[in-house]
Design an enzyme around this catalytic site. Structure first.
Site, PDB file in Angstrom:
ATOM      1  N   GLU A  46       6.028   4.581  10.372  1.00  0.00           N
ATOM      2  CA  GLU A  46       7.371   5.102  11.144  1.00  0.00           C
ATOM      3  C   GLU A  46       7.268   6.394  12.007  1.00  0.00           C
ATOM      4  OE1 GLU A  46       8.681   3.488   7.143  1.00  0.00           O
ATOM      5  OE2 GLU A  46       7.043   4.365   8.255  1.00  0.00           O
ATOM      6  N   GLY A 298     -20.172 -14.897 -12.862  1.00  0.00           N
ATOM      7  CA  GLY A 298     -20.428 -16.104 -13.310  1.00  0.00           C
ATOM      8  C   GLY A 298     -18.779 -17.084 -13.577  1.00  0.00           C
TER       9      GLY A 298
END
Length: 367
Positions: A46, A298
């Site tokens: 803003e 993994g």
């Protein structure tokens, strides 16, 4: 509002742990100013939009302008003053908000403050799109854990390596460059102990056209703290942060040596592995303000995170290769489910070509 959302996305990687926010100012059916939150600690969307309008010579038109904002304007003093005050002082008569802010110090109070000052406020324009944009922020604020992205590369037959463990490289150079781009905007990159030891990865963002938005903390989930002192992660710990999430059963002498090398070692009781993993994710939020966490393997770690419903997004690179072999690993380890009705549900976000590969993005579907 669609333009404001496009602007907001430009802050990705730069504004976290803040949300991405965009703002467009319209008067007399013309855009007179626009802005977005560009960097954590910097002016909010803003403020940048108001400054843009003033710089363009439209300050006199603000009193009849509508502000389109992708997230409820803040109403509290943080690193910057409240945006609600700026909008009120600029005499903006109307504000359109995509969605309320879940942050407790805002959470409807910003809209209430604007309305109390006589501002006409509309809420809910492109709300779903705005929430999707800031889903990681929502996750962190409402649950206390980060947004977790699982990433892997696999062959057409779903293999991430050959039966001997050879995996370099399944994906193309183009795909690997995209992974480095992803690494450059996340807060942490996580791997399991087996991946850290066998692959000896560096887990940094490299070969980028511009400096990375942030430097990700490299995290190893390793209850025994077995990461060798000679590993590339340990050897570079003083240059790029490394966190080792371990347990009290780890060798105290090795833990001391890791810490001496600059590794942050956190030891938590691992007798309840799901709780232990949840604690690791919360630690990243509480101690390192992590919003986005990338898990690169993994298979055991990815399966464990899926089991505790802590995978939110997937990036899967599929290479035009066939590997074969019953012993060749797949991306998701663990025991798996017994019935298809137990499978987790995902929705496609996008499917795109990356060099010779295909990249599939998916998000977890939750009720």
């Amino acid at each position: 509002m669609a333009r404001a959302l496009t602007l907001a996305r430009q802050g990705q990687g730069w504004v976290e742990p803040n949300p991405m926010v965009g703002c467009v100012l319209v008067a007399d059916n013309q855009v007179i100013g626009e802005g977005y939150h560009q960097r954590f600690g910097g002016p909010h969307a803003e403020i940048n939009a108001l400054a843009d309008a003033a710089q363009a010579g439209h300050a006199d038109r603000l009193a009849r302008a509508t502000a389109y904002v992708t997230l409820e304007p803040c109403c509290h003093h943080g690193k910057t003053p409240p945006c609600t005050h700026a909008l009120i002082e600029a005499r903006i008569p109307r504000v359109v908000v995509a969605t309320l802010d879940p942050f407790p110090r805002v959470a409807g109070q910003g809209v209430a403050e604007l309305r109390a000052a006589g501002v006409d406020v509309t809420v809910g324009v492109l709300e779903e799109e705005a929430r999707q944009l800031n889903a990681p922020y929502w996750m962190r604020v409402t649950t206390g854990r980060p947004w977790i992205i699982g990433k892997w590369a696999m062959s057409l037959d779903g293999k991430i390596a050959t039966r001997t463990g050879d995996s370099r490289w399944i994906s193309s150079a183009e795909s690997r460059r995209q992974v480095h781009q992803l690494r450059s905007r996340v807060d942490a990159i996580v791997v399991g102990s087996r991946t850290a030891i066998i692959d000896d990865p560096l887990l940094t963002a490299r070969d980028l056209p511009q400096p990375p938005a942030r430097i990700a903390r490299r995290v190893v989930i390793d209850s025994k703290a077995a990461l060798p002192l000679t590993s590339r992660l340990v050897q570079t710990a003083n240059a790029v942060p490394v966190l080792l999430w371990s347990s009290p059963e780890a060798d105290p002498q090795h833990v001391a040596a890791l810490r001496e090398m600059g590794v942050e070692v956190v030891q938590q009781d691992a007798s309840d592995r799901p709780a232990w993993l949840r604690a690791a994710m919360r630690y990243l939020v509480d101690h390192h303000q992590a919003t986005n966490v990338l898990v690169e393997g993994g298979g055991g770690l990815l399966a464990a995170l899926l089991q505790i419903d802590a995978l939110d997004e997937l990036l899967v690179f599929i290479a035009p290769l066939l590997i074969g072999g019953q012993e060749a690993p797949s991306p998701m380890g663990g025991l798996g489910i017994e019935r298809l009705s137990q499978a987790s549900q995902w929705c496609w976000e996008s499917i795109e070509r990356v060099g010779p590969d295909v990249l599939i993005r998916a998000r977890r579907t939750r009720g």
